[in-house]
Structure formats: C-alpha cells, structure tokens
Design an enzyme around this catalytic site. Sequence first.
Site, PDB file in Angstrom:
ATOM      1  N   CYS A 265      -4.914  12.332  12.785  1.00  0.00           N
ATOM      2  CA  CYS A 265      -5.629  11.045  12.809  1.00  0.00           C
ATOM      3  C   CYS A 265      -5.382  10.459  14.200  1.00  0.00           C
ATOM      4  O   CYS A 265      -4.752  11.079  15.046  1.00  0.00           O
ATOM      5  CB  CYS A 265      -5.108  10.119  11.716  1.00  0.00           C
ATOM      6  SG  CYS A 265      -3.443   9.564  12.031  1.00  0.00           S
TER       7      CYS A 265
ATOM      8  N   LYS B  81       0.858  -1.205   0.000  1.00  0.00           N
ATOM      9  CA  LYS B  81       0.000   0.000   0.000  1.00  0.00           C
ATOM     10  C   LYS B  81       0.882   1.238   0.000  1.00  0.00           C
ATOM     11  O   LYS B  81       0.673   2.165  -0.789  1.00  0.00           O
ATOM     12  CB  LYS B  81      -0.880   0.000   1.242  1.00  0.00           C
ATOM     13  CG  LYS B  81      -1.430   1.368   1.634  1.00  0.00           C
ATOM     14  CD  LYS B  81      -2.302   1.355   2.864  1.00  0.00           C
ATOM     15  CE  LYS B  81      -1.583   1.583   4.141  1.00  0.00           C
ATOM     16  NZ  LYS B  81      -1.272   2.963   4.505  1.00  0.00           N
ATOM     17  N   ASN B  82       1.915   1.239   0.836  1.00  0.00           N
ATOM     18  CA  ASN B  82       2.718   2.451   1.022  1.00  0.00           C
ATOM     19  C   ASN B  82       3.724   2.702  -0.084  1.00  0.00           C
ATOM     20  O   ASN B  82       4.353   3.762  -0.106  1.00  0.00           O
ATOM     21  CB  ASN B  82       3.399   2.425   2.392  1.00  0.00           C
ATOM     22  CG  ASN B  82       2.386   2.625   3.514  1.00  0.00           C
ATOM     23  OD1 ASN B  82       1.214   2.913   3.254  1.00  0.00           O
ATOM     24  ND2 ASN B  82       2.814   2.443   4.748  1.00  0.00           N
TER      25      ASN B  82
ATOM     26  N   ARG C  55      -8.409  -0.327   5.249  1.00  0.00           N
ATOM     27  CA  ARG C  55      -7.590   0.698   4.589  1.00  0.00           C
ATOM     28  C   ARG C  55      -6.275   0.113   4.107  1.00  0.00           C
ATOM     29  O   ARG C  55      -5.690   0.587   3.146  1.00  0.00           O
ATOM     30  CB  ARG C  55      -7.311   1.855   5.557  1.00  0.00           C
ATOM     31  CG  ARG C  55      -8.516   2.703   5.871  1.00  0.00           C
ATOM     32  CD  ARG C  55      -8.108   3.952   6.614  1.00  0.00           C
ATOM     33  NE  ARG C  55      -6.988   4.585   5.945  1.00  0.00           N
ATOM     34  CZ  ARG C  55      -6.156   5.426   6.560  1.00  0.00           C
ATOM     35  NH1 ARG C  55      -6.347   5.732   7.825  1.00  0.00           N
ATOM     36  NH2 ARG C  55      -5.162   5.988   5.923  1.00  0.00           N
TER      37      ARG C  55
ATOM     38  N   ARG D  69       0.015  14.669  12.649  1.00  0.00           N
ATOM     39  CA  ARG D  69       0.393  14.489  11.243  1.00  0.00           C
ATOM     40  C   ARG D  69       0.594  15.821  10.501  1.00  0.00           C
ATOM     41  O   ARG D  69      -0.080  16.128   9.524  1.00  0.00           O
ATOM     42  CB  ARG D  69      -0.630  13.613  10.518  1.00  0.00           C
ATOM     43  CG  ARG D  69      -1.045  12.346  11.230  1.00  0.00           C
ATOM     44  CD  ARG D  69       0.051  11.323  11.443  1.00  0.00           C
ATOM     45  NE  ARG D  69       0.555  10.709  10.254  1.00  0.00           N
ATOM     46  CZ  ARG D  69       0.025   9.642   9.662  1.00  0.00           C
ATOM     47  NH1 ARG D  69      -1.066   9.121  10.142  1.00  0.00           N
ATOM     48  NH2 ARG D  69       0.564   9.130   8.574  1.00  0.00           N
TER      49      ARG D  69
ATOM     50  N   ASP E  70       5.042   0.802  11.980  1.00  0.00           N
ATOM     51  CA  ASP E  70       3.825   0.151  11.484  1.00  0.00           C
ATOM     52  C   ASP E  70       3.705  -1.298  11.923  1.00  0.00           C
ATOM     53  O   ASP E  70       2.687  -1.933  11.665  1.00  0.00           O
ATOM     54  CB  ASP E  70       3.765   0.219   9.948  1.00  0.00           C
ATOM     55  CG  ASP E  70       3.563   1.636   9.480  1.00  0.00           C
ATOM     56  OD1 ASP E  70       3.711   1.896   8.276  1.00  0.00           O
ATOM     57  OD2 ASP E  70       3.277   2.509  10.328  1.00  0.00           O
TER      58      ASP E  70
HETATM   59  C1  EPZ Z   1       4.318   7.121   6.216  1.00  0.00           C
HETATM   60  O1  EPZ Z   1       3.526   8.133   6.810  1.00  0.00           O
HETATM   61  C2  EPZ Z   1       3.443   5.882   6.166  1.00  0.00           C
HETATM   62  N1  EPZ Z   1       2.271   6.135   5.345  1.00  0.00           N
HETATM   63  C3  EPZ Z   1       3.009   5.504   7.577  1.00  0.00           C
HETATM   64  O2  EPZ Z   1       2.257   4.304   7.492  1.00  0.00           O
HETATM   65  C4  EPZ Z   1       4.266   5.232   8.410  1.00  0.00           C
HETATM   66  O3  EPZ Z   1       3.884   4.939   9.739  1.00  0.00           O
HETATM   67  C5  EPZ Z   1       5.159   6.482   8.389  1.00  0.00           C
HETATM   68  O4  EPZ Z   1       5.480   6.831   7.023  1.00  0.00           O
HETATM   69  C6  EPZ Z   1       6.478   6.252   9.134  1.00  0.00           C
HETATM   70  O5  EPZ Z   1       7.152   5.178   8.552  1.00  0.00           O
HETATM   71  C7  EPZ Z   1       2.376   6.009   4.003  1.00  0.00           C
HETATM   72  O6  EPZ Z   1       3.433   5.702   3.469  1.00  0.00           O
HETATM   73  C8  EPZ Z   1       1.135   6.249   3.215  1.00  0.00           C
HETATM   74  P1  EPZ Z   1       6.357  10.599   8.149  1.00  0.00           P
HETATM   75  P2  EPZ Z   1       4.040   9.677   6.792  1.00  0.00           P
HETATM   76  O7  EPZ Z   1       6.177  11.834   7.364  1.00  0.00           O
HETATM   77  O8  EPZ Z   1       4.717   9.950   5.521  1.00  0.00           O
HETATM   78  C9  EPZ Z   1       6.348  13.936  11.508  1.00  0.00           C
HETATM   79  C10 EPZ Z   1       0.435   2.901   7.838  1.00  0.00           C
HETATM   80  O9  EPZ Z   1       0.040   2.358   8.880  1.00  0.00           O
HETATM   81  N2  EPZ Z   1       6.187  14.873  10.387  1.00  0.00           N
HETATM   82  O10 EPZ Z   1       7.580   9.781   7.956  1.00  0.00           O
HETATM   83  O11 EPZ Z   1       2.900  10.534   7.173  1.00  0.00           O
HETATM   84  C11 EPZ Z   1       5.119  13.039  11.678  1.00  0.00           C
HETATM   85  O12 EPZ Z   1       4.146  13.678  12.464  1.00  0.00           O
HETATM   86  C12 EPZ Z   1       0.864   4.348   7.872  1.00  0.00           C
HETATM   87  O13 EPZ Z   1       0.537   2.327   6.713  1.00  0.00           O
HETATM   88  C13 EPZ Z   1       6.281  16.253  10.644  1.00  0.00           C
HETATM   89  O14 EPZ Z   1       6.478  16.677  11.787  1.00  0.00           O
HETATM   90  O15 EPZ Z   1       5.089   9.643   7.978  1.00  0.00           O
HETATM   91  C14 EPZ Z   1       5.711  11.815  12.351  1.00  0.00           C
HETATM   92  O16 EPZ Z   1       5.823  12.079  13.733  1.00  0.00           O
HETATM   93  C15 EPZ Z   1       0.634   4.992   9.236  1.00  0.00           C
HETATM   94  N3  EPZ Z   1       6.136  17.119   9.603  1.00  0.00           N
HETATM   95  C16 EPZ Z   1       7.115  11.716  11.752  1.00  0.00           C
HETATM   96  O17 EPZ Z   1       7.404  13.010  11.197  1.00  0.00           O
HETATM   97  C17 EPZ Z   1       5.927  16.690   8.318  1.00  0.00           C
HETATM   98  O18 EPZ Z   1       5.835  17.537   7.407  1.00  0.00           O
HETATM   99  C18 EPZ Z   1       7.225  10.699  10.631  1.00  0.00           C
HETATM  100  O19 EPZ Z   1       6.206  10.977   9.697  1.00  0.00           O
HETATM  101  C19 EPZ Z   1       5.838  15.296   8.089  1.00  0.00           C
HETATM  102  C20 EPZ Z   1       5.977  14.404   9.127  1.00  0.00           C
END
Ligand code: EPZ
Length: 421
Positions: free
Chosen positions: A119, A22-23, A400, A124, A308
Amino acid sequence: MQKLIIKGKKSLTGTVKISGSKNATLPILASTILSNNKITIKNVPFVKDVITMSELLKYLGSDIKLNFKKKKIFINNNKKSFKTLAPYNFVKTMRAGIIVLGPLLSKFGKARVSLPGGCAIGTRPVDIHLFGLKKLGAKIKIKDGYIHAEATNGLFGNKIKLPSISVGATENLIIAATYAYGTTLIKNCACEPEIKDLINFLKKMGANIKWTGKREIKVIGTQNFNAVNYSVMFDRIEAGTFIIAGALVGKKIKITNIDTNILKKELDILKKMGLKFKTQKNKIIIFYSKNIKPVSIKTEAYPGFPTDLQAQIMVLMTKANGVSKIKENIFENRFMHVPELNRMGAKIKVSGNLSTINFSEELNGAEVMATDLRASVSLVLAGLIAKNRTIINRVYHLDRGYENLEKKLRNCGAKITRVNN
Ligand code: EPZ
C-alpha cells in the site's frame, strides 16, 4: 470521488466522543470465525475497513448483521458452512483481511487467502504470519498471488519466537492458537492495546490465553466457545488526532469515551511540547496551545510512540518554535503527507526515514491529495490551521478509519464540507 473543503482558522469549542477502535474491531471480527455461538460486538466504529471485513465474513459464510444506529454487530455462525477462500477484491483494500487466514486454517484445516499486496506506506509483507502458522503445523505455498495453506488434522500448539514485532502476525497467531490442539507459547509478541482487547474478547468467548511476559503469550487451545457480548475499546489514534486538533485550533475541546492510561506515551510527548490539557480517567480537556516547543521523536511498537499518529503530530510540529524531528521506524514509506504539507507552506525536509520539521509562520490553504489513511487526516489538521480554503482529494482514504470526522469537527465549529467532484 469525493473531496473535503475546509475553511481554515476557525477556533473550535465543544465535545468529541471518540468512536470504538478500528484496529481492535478488525481482528475481533476475524476471530469470530472460530465460534458457532452467538456473538454481539458493541461500540463498533462503522468505518470502511470494518464494513469491508464484515462483507468478507458474510462472503465466507458468517451470519453477520450490522446495526449502524446502535453501533453493534450480531454474529451467529451456528450450522453455517464456511468458504475458506478470501478473495483479492476484499484483501486488496483492507490488508487486515489477512487475519482471516489463522482462524480459517485452524478451524477448517485449509485456507486460500489473497496476498494483501503493498500500500502507499509500504510493501506490507506477511512472512511473519506464515512463519508462525508453519510452526503450528501448517503447510503453506504461494501461488498466483494467493496463500494456499493446509493443516488437514488441524493446527497443533508449539513454541514460536517471532523474528520481529508484528501486530497483525501476533493477532493471526493468537487466533489460530486459540483453536489449535495443545499449548502454544508465542514470544516477541506485539503488545498494542488492540491486541489486549482481542485477547479480552477471546477469553470472554472461552479461550484460555494469558500474558506470561511483556511480549510473551501462552494459549491453551479449545474448540468450544460460549455466547459473548463485548464492547470494543476506544480508538486511541482518533483520540490522539483530536487532542492535536484541539491544541492547534481549539479554544477548549473535551474529548470523551477514552482511557488516558493507554495514551501515556502520547500525552508525555504532548506535555513536553507544552500543550495545555487537563486529564481525568476517561476524558481530556485540551486547550489551544500558543507556545509549542519542538521535540524529536521516533515511532516504535507499543508502548512507544505510535506510527499511526506520526503524520498528525508532524502538523503540530510545524507550529513549534524551533526544529522538530521524526524518525519513522515502522514503515518504509510513511512520509507521503510531507510534499502535500509543504505545498501548504510547511517547511519539512525528508532524508530516508528521518523528517526535519521547521517552524512555519502560517500555512496557506491549497488543493491537496490524500495518499493513505493517516496522511489524509494530517491534511485535515493542516486545513484547519491554514489561511483560506483547503481542498482534500481522495477522501476515501480517510473514510477507511475515521467515523463521522467532519460531523465531529463541525459540531465544534469547524467549517468543513464534503462534495462530490
Ligand atoms: C497494524 O498493521 C495496524 N493495522 C497499522 O495501522 C499500524 O500502523 C501497524 O499495526 C503498526 O502499529 C491494523 O491493526 C489493522 P505490523 P500491521 O505487522 O499489522 C513489517 C492504520 O493506519 N512486517 O505490526 O500490518 C511491516 O512491513 C494502520 O490504522 C513484516 O516485515 O503492522 C512493518 O514494517 C496502518 N512481515 C512492520 O513489520 C510481516 O509478516 C510492522 O508491521 C508483518 C509485518
């Protein structure tokens, strides 16, 4: 709303073919906005988020066709005029909708994308996405819950050092830089396998991208792309989920359509816990593991242990002979499954971002509530080992990100059914 009913303590034997990721599929789909040529994507997991992303692309103007049976998506944007607005109703349930911002802005010079909002697992934010796009020349303002982005003459390559590691921001910027004029160097990138899959897809499409360091990517922009036929990588989180299921209730489960080199960290941890499994390059045979040892882990960006898989390994830890610990370093609220597991008899304590998991003799079936995608699958794992019946409400969370989960489990002997309530 639908719910799952599980009759626990059935031992499982059989083969599970892991679906596509998915990701990896979500950013690859978003990146197709860049191309006016024919695109075929194979090994697609038809989970809710992929359907939602496809609907968003269709709304934007993409000529997209889904073949559920063959697990393929066909796209041909030739001569299609695109909207550059991604409305709230798409982005609110599928946060990855934010990843259309980079391609829309880069190709059409403007984009209006709903802020995804938070969420269950965290607020996020998207500040890192916006930081990087501004470095490429975007003018951005936030108004009425939307990101209003402009780059009238397109985006221009630049050096970007991301303030912290973000999977989505890295993906958004790679896609934006692919179409930008000139060369972009992105430092402090996330390097998840799904990002490598996105890059492989873009390179096959004709993009000029290469890794210049462990967390550094160089992109030389282009605006012309070839037709492409691409098969998405396997879902490593689904694979990890089934390996844990096999250890908990398997007699012997063969897990196929995977790449064990990508699961190194997870397999190291599971080996330390005393799990019994045999690996070959693209398959694993996992056996029921009696003497599970406690471990202490922390979730980290790849190649660390994936957040995850945190909820799932927590269930395994309830069967370990001793005290295990999990430090959740990625999201601020990712222990929502703990109260539900404790209602089933688990003995887990949470303090801040640290959870302490004690051995529990037996879990008891109960009626529980799914709160987010990975929490919901941890409740399925708990239901499989618990005495009696477990009822899991709000399974739309599960849909999802897991394709045919019940069918895969039933094929191995699990007593699991879905009912409308
Ligand atoms: C991706 O989410 C994945 N989703 C998530 O999987 C996964 O848990 C996550 O990466 C971490 O590996 C998809 O790929 C669709 P991040 P993403 O940006 O991109 C903070 C699942 O269960 N952050 O790496 O949203 C954020 O709040 C989902 O399949 C900022 O502060 O994760 C988090 O604490 C859940 N500012 C950390 O960074 C930003 O602009 C990592 O988030 C972006 C992120």
